[in-house]
Design an enzyme around this catalytic site. Structure first.
Site, PDB file in Angstrom:
ATOM      1  N   GLY A 270       0.865  -1.179   0.000  1.00 18.99           N
ATOM      2  CA  GLY A 270       0.000   0.000   0.000  1.00 18.99           C
ATOM      3  C   GLY A 270       0.901   1.227   0.000  1.00 18.99           C
ATOM      4  O   GLY A 270       1.564   1.513   1.000  1.00 18.99           O
TER       5      GLY A 270
ATOM      6  N   HIS B 126      -8.842  -0.944  18.701  1.00 16.99           N
ATOM      7  CA  HIS B 126      -8.413   0.264  17.994  1.00 16.99           C
ATOM      8  C   HIS B 126      -9.650   0.882  17.344  1.00 16.99           C
ATOM      9  O   HIS B 126      -9.902   0.722  16.156  1.00 16.99           O
ATOM     10  CB  HIS B 126      -7.362  -0.105  16.943  1.00 16.99           C
ATOM     11  CG  HIS B 126      -6.791   1.086  16.234  1.00 16.99           C
ATOM     12  ND1 HIS B 126      -6.244   2.156  16.889  1.00 16.99           N
ATOM     13  CD2 HIS B 126      -6.682   1.370  14.912  1.00 16.99           C
ATOM     14  CE1 HIS B 126      -5.824   3.036  16.000  1.00 16.99           C
ATOM     15  NE2 HIS B 126      -6.087   2.589  14.796  1.00 16.99           N
TER      16      HIS B 126
ATOM     17  N   VAL C  93      -1.617  -2.636   9.480  1.00 14.52           N
ATOM     18  CA  VAL C  93      -2.081  -1.296   9.863  1.00 14.52           C
ATOM     19  C   VAL C  93      -3.518  -1.076   9.368  1.00 14.52           C
ATOM     20  O   VAL C  93      -4.242  -0.231   9.872  1.00 14.52           O
ATOM     21  CB  VAL C  93      -1.146  -0.210   9.278  1.00 14.52           C
ATOM     22  CG1 VAL C  93      -1.582   1.198   9.691  1.00 14.52           C
ATOM     23  CG2 VAL C  93       0.305  -0.434   9.714  1.00 14.52           C
TER      24      VAL C  93
ATOM     25  N   ASN D 106      -7.343  -0.955   8.700  1.00 12.16           N
ATOM     26  CA  ASN D 106      -8.510  -0.997   9.598  1.00 12.16           C
ATOM     27  C   ASN D 106      -9.700  -1.730   8.986  1.00 12.16           C
ATOM     28  O   ASN D 106      -9.781  -1.810   7.766  1.00 12.16           O
ATOM     29  CB  ASN D 106      -8.937   0.444   9.921  1.00 12.16           C
ATOM     30  CG  ASN D 106      -8.081   1.040  11.013  1.00 12.16           C
ATOM     31  OD1 ASN D 106      -7.841   0.418  12.033  1.00 12.16           O
ATOM     32  ND2 ASN D 106      -7.605   2.255  10.783  1.00 12.16           N
TER      33      ASN D 106
ATOM     34  N   ARG E 184      -1.765   9.531  20.880  1.00  6.46           N
ATOM     35  CA  ARG E 184      -2.853  10.521  20.889  1.00  6.46           C
ATOM     36  C   ARG E 184      -3.221  10.900  22.327  1.00  6.46           C
ATOM     37  O   ARG E 184      -3.525  12.067  22.619  1.00  6.46           O
ATOM     38  CB  ARG E 184      -4.070   9.967  20.136  1.00  6.46           C
ATOM     39  CG  ARG E 184      -3.836   9.986  18.626  1.00  6.46           C
ATOM     40  CD  ARG E 184      -5.008   9.435  17.847  1.00  6.46           C
ATOM     41  NE  ARG E 184      -4.797   9.611  16.410  1.00  6.46           N
ATOM     42  CZ  ARG E 184      -5.291   8.819  15.472  1.00  6.46           C
ATOM     43  NH1 ARG E 184      -6.026   7.767  15.803  1.00  6.46           N
ATOM     44  NH2 ARG E 184      -5.054   9.068  14.207  1.00  6.46           N
TER      45      ARG E 184
ATOM     46  N   ASP F 261       1.956  -1.920  -4.554  1.00  5.06           N
ATOM     47  CA  ASP F 261       0.584  -1.415  -4.585  1.00  5.06           C
ATOM     48  C   ASP F 261      -0.095  -1.984  -5.830  1.00  5.06           C
ATOM     49  O   ASP F 261       0.580  -2.370  -6.784  1.00  5.06           O
ATOM     50  CB  ASP F 261       0.598   0.131  -4.650  1.00  5.06           C
ATOM     51  CG  ASP F 261      -0.707   0.766  -4.210  1.00  5.06           C
ATOM     52  OD1 ASP F 261      -0.738   1.382  -3.124  1.00  5.06           O
ATOM     53  OD2 ASP F 261      -1.715   0.639  -4.958  1.00  5.06           O
TER      54      ASP F 261
ATOM     55  N   VAL G 247      -0.530   6.381   4.334  1.00  9.90           N
ATOM     56  CA  VAL G 247       0.179   5.783   5.469  1.00  9.90           C
ATOM     57  C   VAL G 247       1.438   5.073   4.980  1.00  9.90           C
ATOM     58  O   VAL G 247       2.536   5.253   5.537  1.00  9.90           O
ATOM     59  CB  VAL G 247      -0.724   4.778   6.232  1.00  9.90           C
ATOM     60  CG1 VAL G 247       0.061   4.121   7.360  1.00  9.90           C
ATOM     61  CG2 VAL G 247      -1.967   5.466   6.777  1.00  9.90           C
ATOM     62  N   GLY G 248       1.294   4.280   3.928  1.00 11.30           N
ATOM     63  CA  GLY G 248       2.416   3.467   3.443  1.00 11.30           C
ATOM     64  C   GLY G 248       3.592   4.315   2.986  1.00 11.30           C
ATOM     65  O   GLY G 248       4.746   4.072   3.368  1.00 11.30           O
TER      66      GLY G 248
ATOM     67  N   ARG H  77     -14.708   2.676  11.515  1.00  7.19           N
ATOM     68  CA  ARG H  77     -13.714   1.732  11.013  1.00  7.19           C
ATOM     69  C   ARG H  77     -14.400   0.442  10.567  1.00  7.19           C
ATOM     70  O   ARG H  77     -13.952  -0.235   9.658  1.00  7.19           O
ATOM     71  CB  ARG H  77     -12.674   1.444  12.081  1.00  7.19           C
ATOM     72  CG  ARG H  77     -11.746   2.624  12.357  1.00  7.19           C
ATOM     73  CD  ARG H  77     -10.678   2.242  13.355  1.00  7.19           C
ATOM     74  NE  ARG H  77      -9.771   3.354  13.650  1.00  7.19           N
ATOM     75  CZ  ARG H  77      -9.972   4.225  14.638  1.00  7.19           C
ATOM     76  NH1 ARG H  77     -11.034   4.151  15.396  1.00  7.19           N
ATOM     77  NH2 ARG H  77      -9.083   5.178  14.858  1.00  7.19           N
TER      78      ARG H  77
HETATM   79  N1  APR Z   1      -2.943  -4.539  -2.910  1.00  6.78           N
HETATM   80  C1  APR Z   1      -2.046  -3.537  -2.737  1.00  6.78           C
HETATM   81  N2  APR Z   1      -2.403  -2.265  -2.517  1.00  6.78           N
HETATM   82  C2  APR Z   1      -3.723  -1.995  -2.474  1.00  6.78           C
HETATM   83  C3  APR Z   1      -4.715  -2.984  -2.634  1.00  6.78           C
HETATM   84  C4  APR Z   1      -4.278  -4.319  -2.870  1.00  6.78           C
HETATM   85  N3  APR Z   1      -5.131  -5.304  -3.037  1.00  6.78           N
HETATM   86  N4  APR Z   1      -5.916  -2.395  -2.545  1.00  6.78           N
HETATM   87  C5  APR Z   1      -5.705  -1.088  -2.313  1.00  6.78           C
HETATM   88  N5  APR Z   1      -4.377  -0.839  -2.264  1.00  6.78           N
HETATM   89  C6  APR Z   1      -3.678   0.424  -2.086  1.00  6.78           C
HETATM   90  C7  APR Z   1      -4.339   1.593  -2.786  1.00  6.78           C
HETATM   91  O1  APR Z   1      -4.045   1.595  -4.179  1.00  6.78           O
HETATM   92  C8  APR Z   1      -3.744   2.775  -2.054  1.00  6.78           C
HETATM   93  O2  APR Z   1      -2.577   3.261  -2.693  1.00  6.78           O
HETATM   94  O3  APR Z   1      -3.685   0.794  -0.716  1.00  6.78           O
HETATM   95  C9  APR Z   1      -3.361   2.194  -0.674  1.00  6.78           C
HETATM   96  C10 APR Z   1      -4.123   2.801   0.470  1.00  6.78           C
HETATM   97  O4  APR Z   1      -3.734   4.132   0.562  1.00  6.78           O
HETATM   98  P1  APR Z   1      -4.737   5.307   0.950  1.00  6.78           P
HETATM   99  O5  APR Z   1      -5.991   5.173   0.143  1.00  6.78           O
HETATM  100  O6  APR Z   1      -3.975   6.579   0.882  1.00  6.78           O
HETATM  101  O7  APR Z   1      -5.126   4.943   2.464  1.00  6.78           O
HETATM  102  P2  APR Z   1      -4.279   5.276   3.778  1.00  6.78           P
HETATM  103  O8  APR Z   1      -4.699   6.586   4.326  1.00  6.78           O
HETATM  104  O9  APR Z   1      -2.846   5.037   3.507  1.00  6.78           O
HETATM  105  O10 APR Z   1      -4.851   4.162   4.772  1.00  6.78           O
HETATM  106  C11 APR Z   1      -4.569   2.790   4.556  1.00  6.78           C
HETATM  107  O11 APR Z   1      -4.386   2.266   6.882  1.00  6.78           O
HETATM  108  O12 APR Z   1      -4.739   3.509   8.813  1.00  6.78           O
HETATM  109  C12 APR Z   1      -5.292   2.582   7.913  1.00  6.78           C
HETATM  110  O13 APR Z   1      -7.669   3.055   8.014  1.00  6.78           O
HETATM  111  C13 APR Z   1      -6.517   3.114   7.197  1.00  6.78           C
HETATM  112  O14 APR Z   1      -7.207   0.982   6.371  1.00  6.78           O
HETATM  113  C14 APR Z   1      -6.582   2.204   6.024  1.00  6.78           C
HETATM  114  C15 APR Z   1      -5.105   1.954   5.700  1.00  6.78           C
END
Ligand code: APR
Length: 311
Positions: A10, A176, A119, A121, A152, A34, A14-15, A89
């Site tokens: 991801g 969480h 990580v 949710n 927090r 990703d 976050v990633g 969540r």
């Molecule tokens: N394989 C790999 N990556 C994936 C997949 C998958 N099957 N499905 C979705 N993704 C990627 C998306 O393309 C995206 O780049 O996961 C990433 C998620 O990033 P964001 O949408 O920016 O979400 P983010 O804010 O990083 O949160 C990710 O962490 O804290 C938790 O609640 C939050 O569950 C959420 C996760």
């Protein structure tokens, strides 16, 4: 210098934030993977462009192919949908279950000896699911929740009292989510117990601010959920594991009788080292805190049962 290898699944908010901190803190080489084509590659290139400025040693690559993640020491999973305003969540449950299943299958096949930190949710359910998918021993698969929740709580305490965060040691355990259990009696300011410093109603307000800290961020951002604090919290765990520090950090670990709770993943203090979770030393809780922790576990168990995940 040879760095350990950390895969971040991801490359979203976050990633990518976690990946960049792993680089700039000289902790590990990073592979970001990703489903989105170009996203991890573009972010990795952007980070590598900063290397000669910041002069960090490790390298990062972005990919859509799990073959590149092979032989990772640690895999951090942040793949999934983030919360939108008004979403709990738990609303994320169905969508992220499918993602977590497929991600853990592939990442585990590529790095069967790695330690896995989830990580995504709703965390407590996702980690349980991830363990079922991989069949890994629970020492090697756990989640990041308690470090963030405690951070927090520490923030809320330091703001309220106008003291340095460095003087605050805060502890939040449990689910969480809304059933989180911040523990004022196990939180300290300059060595003094929070419960000896503030009256109960003021502590209650801090507990509430902590529990709904994530929602407060979501409501402000409108297009996603918190990422700086979640990312740096998982990096803290990665550091403890790779450096084999034996630090005890609140982590979403498998409970097998501790605190009288069984067969759920939930945040409690856990000692982390190169083997993953080395020990789960139990806090001495008051009967009210113990009851709150058990009630929190019951909400997770209910979610697991509603999904038919527990035998
Ligand atoms: N394989 C790999 N990556 C994936 C997949 C998958 N099957 N499905 C979705 N993704 C990627 C998306 O393309 C995206 O780049 O996961 C990433 C998620 O990033 P964001 O949408 O920016 O979400 P983010 O804010 O990083 O949160 C990710 O962490 O804290 C938790 O609640 C939050 O569950 C959420 C996760």
């Amino acid at each position: 210098m040879k760095f350990p290898k950390v895969t971040v699944v991801g490359a979203g908010q976050v990633g990518a934030t976690a990946a960049f901190a792993l680089l700039t803190k000289n902790i590990a080489d990073v592979v970001m993977v990703d489903v989105a084509e170009g996203l991890p590659q573009g972010k990795a290139l952007d980070m590598m462009h900063s290397r000669s400025v910041e002069r960090f040693g490790p390298r990062v690559m972005g990919t859509n192919d799990y073959a590149d993640t092979a032989g990772s020491d640690i895999v951090v999973v942040t793949a999934g949908l983030p919360r939108k305003p008004g979403m709990t969540r738990d609303d994320l449950l169905a969508a992220n279950s499918a993602i977590v299943r497929s991600v853990f299958e592939k990442a585990y096949a590529a790095s069967p000896d790695a330690i896995f930190i989830c990580v995504t949710n709703p965390l407590d359910v996702m980690v349980y699911l991830a363990r079922q998918v991989t069949g890994l021993p629970s020492e090697r698969i756990f989640g990041m929740g308690g470090v963030l929740d405690s951070a927090r709580f520490a923030f809320a305490i330091s703001e309220k009292l106008g003291v340095s965060v460095g003087d605050v040691e805060a502890m939040a355990c449990g689910a969480h989510g809304d059933a989180m259990v911040p523990l004022p009696a196990h939180s300290f300011v300059g060595g003094e117990r929070l419960t000896d410093i503030l009256p109960a109603e003021e502590i209650d307000a801090l507990v509430s601010r902590t529990t709904f800290g994530g929602a407060e961020v979501v409501a402000l951002l409108k297009t996603g959920s918190a990422f700086y604090a979640p990312a740096i919290s998982v990096v803290r765990m990665v550091e403890a594991i790779l450096d084999d520090t034996g630090d005890t950090l609140p982590s979403c670990v498998y409970l097998d009788g501790q605190y009288g709770i069984s067969d759920v993943y939930m945040s409690v203090p856990a000692t982390l080292g190169r083997a993953g979770v080395i020990a789960i030393p139990e806090l001495e809780l008051s009967s009210a805190d113990l009851a709150a922790l058990r009630a929190s576990a019951a909400t997770i168990a209910e979610a697991l049962d509603s999904l038919g995940l527990r035998g």
